[in-house]
Write a protein that holds these residues in place. Structure first.
Motif, PDB file in Angstrom:
ATOM      1  N   SER A   3       0.824  -1.204   0.000  1.00  0.00           N
ATOM      2  CA  SER A   3       0.000   0.000   0.000  1.00  0.00           C
ATOM      3  C   SER A   3       0.856   1.251   0.000  1.00  0.00           C
ATOM      4  O   SER A   3       0.381   2.329  -0.356  1.00  0.00           O
ATOM      5  CB  SER A   3      -0.929   0.002   1.216  1.00  0.00           C
ATOM      6  OG  SER A   3      -0.173  -0.070   2.421  1.00  0.00           O
ATOM      7  N   ARG A   4       2.122   1.131   0.386  1.00  0.00           N
ATOM      8  CA  ARG A   4       3.054   2.259   0.341  1.00  0.00           C
ATOM      9  C   ARG A   4       4.246   1.893  -0.544  1.00  0.00           C
ATOM     10  O   ARG A   4       4.453   0.727  -0.870  1.00  0.00           O
ATOM     11  CB  ARG A   4       3.534   2.629   1.747  1.00  0.00           C
ATOM     12  CG  ARG A   4       2.414   3.097   2.671  1.00  0.00           C
ATOM     13  CD  ARG A   4       2.970   3.532   4.007  1.00  0.00           C
ATOM     14  NE  ARG A   4       1.921   3.865   4.954  1.00  0.00           N
ATOM     15  CZ  ARG A   4       2.149   4.232   6.207  1.00  0.00           C
ATOM     16  NH1 ARG A   4       3.398   4.305   6.658  1.00  0.00           N
ATOM     17  NH2 ARG A   4       1.140   4.513   7.013  1.00  0.00           N
ATOM     18  N   SER A  55       9.705  -3.831   1.573  1.00  0.00           N
ATOM     19  CA  SER A  55       8.443  -3.118   1.735  1.00  0.00           C
ATOM     20  C   SER A  55       8.631  -1.976   2.727  1.00  0.00           C
ATOM     21  O   SER A  55       9.676  -1.854   3.373  1.00  0.00           O
ATOM     22  CB  SER A  55       7.352  -4.071   2.231  1.00  0.00           C
ATOM     23  OG  SER A  55       7.609  -4.457   3.571  1.00  0.00           O
ATOM     24  N   HIS A  56       7.610  -1.110   2.862  1.00  0.00           N
ATOM     25  CA  HIS A  56       7.721   0.032   3.768  1.00  0.00           C
ATOM     26  C   HIS A  56       7.858  -0.410   5.230  1.00  0.00           C
ATOM     27  O   HIS A  56       8.313   0.375   6.067  1.00  0.00           O
ATOM     28  CB  HIS A  56       6.503   0.956   3.608  1.00  0.00           C
ATOM     29  CG  HIS A  56       5.206   0.349   4.056  1.00  0.00           C
ATOM     30  ND1 HIS A  56       4.479  -0.538   3.272  1.00  0.00           N
ATOM     31  CD2 HIS A  56       4.501   0.498   5.208  1.00  0.00           C
ATOM     32  CE1 HIS A  56       3.395  -0.907   3.936  1.00  0.00           C
ATOM     33  NE2 HIS A  56       3.370  -0.304   5.092  1.00  0.00           N
ATOM     34  N   ALA A 107      -7.053  -1.308  -1.262  1.00  0.00           N
ATOM     35  CA  ALA A 107      -5.844  -0.725  -1.867  1.00  0.00           C
ATOM     36  C   ALA A 107      -5.115   0.172  -0.882  1.00  0.00           C
ATOM     37  O   ALA A 107      -3.905   0.377  -0.997  1.00  0.00           O
ATOM     38  CB  ALA A 107      -6.214   0.052  -3.125  1.00  0.00           C
ATOM     39  N   GLY A 108      -5.837   0.704   0.107  1.00  0.00           N
ATOM     40  CA  GLY A 108      -5.215   1.545   1.120  1.00  0.00           C
ATOM     41  C   GLY A 108      -4.546   0.774   2.234  1.00  0.00           C
ATOM     42  O   GLY A 108      -3.985   1.381   3.149  1.00  0.00           O
ATOM     43  N   HIS A 175       1.160  -0.304  -5.002  1.00  0.00           N
ATOM     44  CA  HIS A 175       2.451   0.058  -5.602  1.00  0.00           C
ATOM     45  C   HIS A 175       3.075  -1.091  -6.398  1.00  0.00           C
ATOM     46  O   HIS A 175       3.859  -0.835  -7.322  1.00  0.00           O
ATOM     47  CB  HIS A 175       3.413   0.542  -4.513  1.00  0.00           C
ATOM     48  CG  HIS A 175       3.108   1.924  -4.018  1.00  0.00           C
ATOM     49  ND1 HIS A 175       3.658   3.056  -4.561  1.00  0.00           N
ATOM     50  CD2 HIS A 175       2.271   2.348  -3.047  1.00  0.00           C
ATOM     51  CE1 HIS A 175       3.207   4.125  -3.939  1.00  0.00           C
ATOM     52  NE2 HIS A 175       2.352   3.721  -3.012  1.00  0.00           N
ATOM     53  N   LEU A 176       2.761  -2.332  -6.071  1.00  0.00           N
ATOM     54  CA  LEU A 176       3.261  -3.448  -6.880  1.00  0.00           C
ATOM     55  C   LEU A 176       2.574  -3.439  -8.244  1.00  0.00           C
ATOM     56  O   LEU A 176       3.204  -3.692  -9.270  1.00  0.00           O
ATOM     57  CB  LEU A 176       3.031  -4.775  -6.155  1.00  0.00           C
ATOM     58  CG  LEU A 176       3.561  -6.026  -6.871  1.00  0.00           C
ATOM     59  CD1 LEU A 176       5.069  -5.946  -7.060  1.00  0.00           C
ATOM     60  CD2 LEU A 176       3.207  -7.293  -6.098  1.00  0.00           C
TER      61      LEU A 176
END
Length: 593
Positions: A3-4, A55-56, A107-108, A175-176
């Motif tokens: 998501s980020r 990932s984030h 998606a968030g 983002h992917l």
């Protein structure tokens, strides 16, 4: 999970042997793929890349791409298909449907709760806890998310369809998905008749009253967010509780109300706001004397201040995603010209104020006059500046490959200092190199000897202390650094970052001048710093090219102004002292009598 934004660590083409191993792993993970589909999925000759990312949240993820689209991602040795793969093979995973408004929440970064799952008349697929599943939208069989079931089908029904049903890992619009060609889901008809699903969500007749295969004119047959009404969502099958129906109706009615207020999509609205702030800034904020102007300064000090009250400019939510892409579009329209005056740092070097779009732009009501905005420009710039985040990184050099290849890293792999430390500790433990008599020492084997010891030491040194082992390792890796400016994507550069260099030079008649270099590396506009410093010390300041350095500017101001510079850089700009060189050259203050 995506998501980020994530950080790419390495991107390499996969070898033939690794390709065969991947095909075997895919066959084991997804046994319902036929041999022909498997060959099509993992082709023999087409380019296939393996990308290592973080990932984030710091999770290590391996992504496989073909034709520039991610097709698989691997976490802790478990393979997961992406939405790009599921659009080609929609029946690869057991699927569960949800309402269209729920997609934005998924998606968030939200998980899929059971009240948001649509119960079909044919019943749910039979899955166990931990089963990999796909999520589709009502009326379309093309998956939009990939998740793991948190409970079995029987447990879902026994819980009254309440609680978390699926831990979502990847979705359409995350983002992917953005890492691929950003295509939209295809429209795939459901395997069961639409009427069967309508009965489970809004039909007034009982399921047994509808004959199999008979048609229906139920309005939900053509699913549209705008068509979801309170009446349609409140009438449901017995398995759907009243709480779930009311919650779904509330989400749908909110979505309808938002669409009624503005028929444009959120992305189109953000594009319009971005364009408005851009032309407003050019017309009222930027002067010719300020050029060249760093693009980061233009965004931070000019465009943000042109954003109307109650709205927030977020370029990531626009169709451009990045300021550089938007400025390239404006450059193609010949509104302005952007150049990379120093590596990785872009500046606006020319603006056509006579361009029809600039001249036609009307300043929105509620904004102060252009002259008032110009007077407050310098103060606003300093308040808006954010010091960049600087992280030292290390690249695996040719000599160090034998030490890092066991952990799956190759030449050019980018690592942080903590990752290097973890890899070295794991290597020592895996090879049982800790000295049994003194655990503060590590025995030097052949690989450590070749990688970390000089030729003169190889016959003499048989063990190293832990701290010396790690420091030697970092010294022999290629130095890199990552700079993240406020509101922009991280930028990785080679070498260690150069500090802001402050020096004193002697001029004619025993006059001194203060020279400041490397401001651009920290997102500071040399012209803006010169103007502000000139106001503070009431001395002449000029901008000039750095001798021997291409496309680099330096600020020169009369007198020894290091005290004022130190206060401005350390206190106002909040830059760490370690990134400023030359503060010790400040003049000594005389004693007060």
């Amino acid at each position: 999970m995506f998501s980020r934004a994530f950080r790419v660590r390495s991107n390499t083409a996969i070898k033939g042997s690794d390709r065969r191993k991947l095909r075997a792993d895919v066959a084991a993970a997804f046994p319902n793929l036929s041999a022909e589909q498997l060959t099509e999925f993992i082709p023999n000759k087409e380019e296939l890349n393996v990308i290592k990312i973080y990932s984030h949240k710091g999770e290590a993820v391996t992504v496989y791409t073909t034709s520039k689209n991610p097709i698989l991602f691997e976490v802790e040795r478990v393979l997961y298909p992406t939405v790009y793969t599921l659009w080609v093979y929609p029946d690869l995973l057991p699927a569960f449907s949800t309402w269209p408004p729920v997609l934005q929440k998924l998606a968030g970064g939200a998980d899929l709760m059971l009240p948001g799952v649509v119960v079909p008349s044919s019943g749910f697929p039979q899955v166990e806890q931990g089963t990999l599943c796909a999520v589709t939208l009502l009326g379309n069989r093309a998956p939009v998310a990939v998740g793991v079931a948190t409970m079995s089908t029987a447990e879902m029904l026994a819980a009254g369809m309440k609680g978390k049903g699926f831990a979502v890992l990847h979705t359409y619009l995350d983002h992917l998905w953005e890492y691929g060609d950003k295509s939209s889901p295809p429209t795939l008809a459901p395997l069961v008749t639409d009427s069967a699903e309508e009965e489970s969500t809004g039909g007034e007749r009982e399921p047994e009253e509808q004959e199999p295969g008979s048609s229906t004119t139920d309005p939900l047959q053509q699913v549209d967010i705008g068509d979801l009404s309170l009446k349609e969502t409140l009438v449901g099958k017995e398995e759907l509780s009243e709480d779930r129906a009311a919650e779904t109706a509330q989400d749908a009615s909110t979505e309808v109300q938002q669409e009624a207020e503005d028929s444009r999509t959120p992305q189109e609205q953000m594009d319009a706001l971005l364009s408005q702030c851009f032309f407003h800034a050019l017309k009222c904020k930027v002067r010719k004397s300020e050029l060249p102007l760093l693009t980061s300064t233009f965004l931070r000090s000019h465009m943000f201040s042109c954003c109307p009250a109650g709205q927030q400019l977020d370029i990531k939510k626009s169709s451009y995603k990045k300021l550089s892409k938007f400025l390239q579009c404006m450059q193609q329209q010949k509104v302005l010209q952007v150049k990379e005056l120093s590596k990785g740092v872009e500046s606006i070097v020319e603006v056509d104020w006579k361009h029809p779009e600039v001249r036609a732009f009307a300043v929105p009501e509620g904004f102060a006059s252009a002259s008032a905005a110009q007077e407050s420009r310098s103060e606003g710039r300093e308040q808006a500046y954010h010091a960049p985040e600087i992280i030292p990184l290390y690249g695996v050099s040719t000599k160090m490959v034998p030490l890092f290849q066991e952990s799956g890293h190759k030449k050019g792999s980018i690592l942080s200092s903590s990752e290097v430390r973890t890899i070295i500790i794991n290597y020592v433990k895996a090879n049982e190199l800790v000295d049994e008599t003194n655990k503060n020492f590590v025995k030097v084997n052949a690989i450590l000897c070749d990688c970390l010891l000089d030729k003169a030491e190889q016959d003499e040194v048989s063990s190293l202390k832990w701290d010396e082992l790690l420091s030697r390792c970092l010294e022999r890796l290629q130095p890199l650094h990552q700079v993240t400016f406020h509101g922009q994507e991280p930028l990785v550069r080679k070498g260690n970052i150069e500090p802001i260099d402050i020096s004193i030079a002697q001029r004619s008649a025993n006059k001194k001048v203060t020279i400041i270099k490397n401001l651009e590396l920290y997102g500071l506009d040399p012209q803006a710093v010169a103007n502000l410093l000139q106001q503070k010390v009431q001395a002449s300041a000029t901008i000039a090219p750095v001798p021997g350095a291409k496309d680099r500017l330096q600020v020169q101001i009369q007198g020894n102004q290091i005290h004022h510079l130190a206060k401005m850089l350390l206190e106002e700009y909040q830059l760490p002292r370690k990134y400023i060189q030359g503060l010790e050259k400040a003049p000594k203050l005389g004693r007060k009598k």
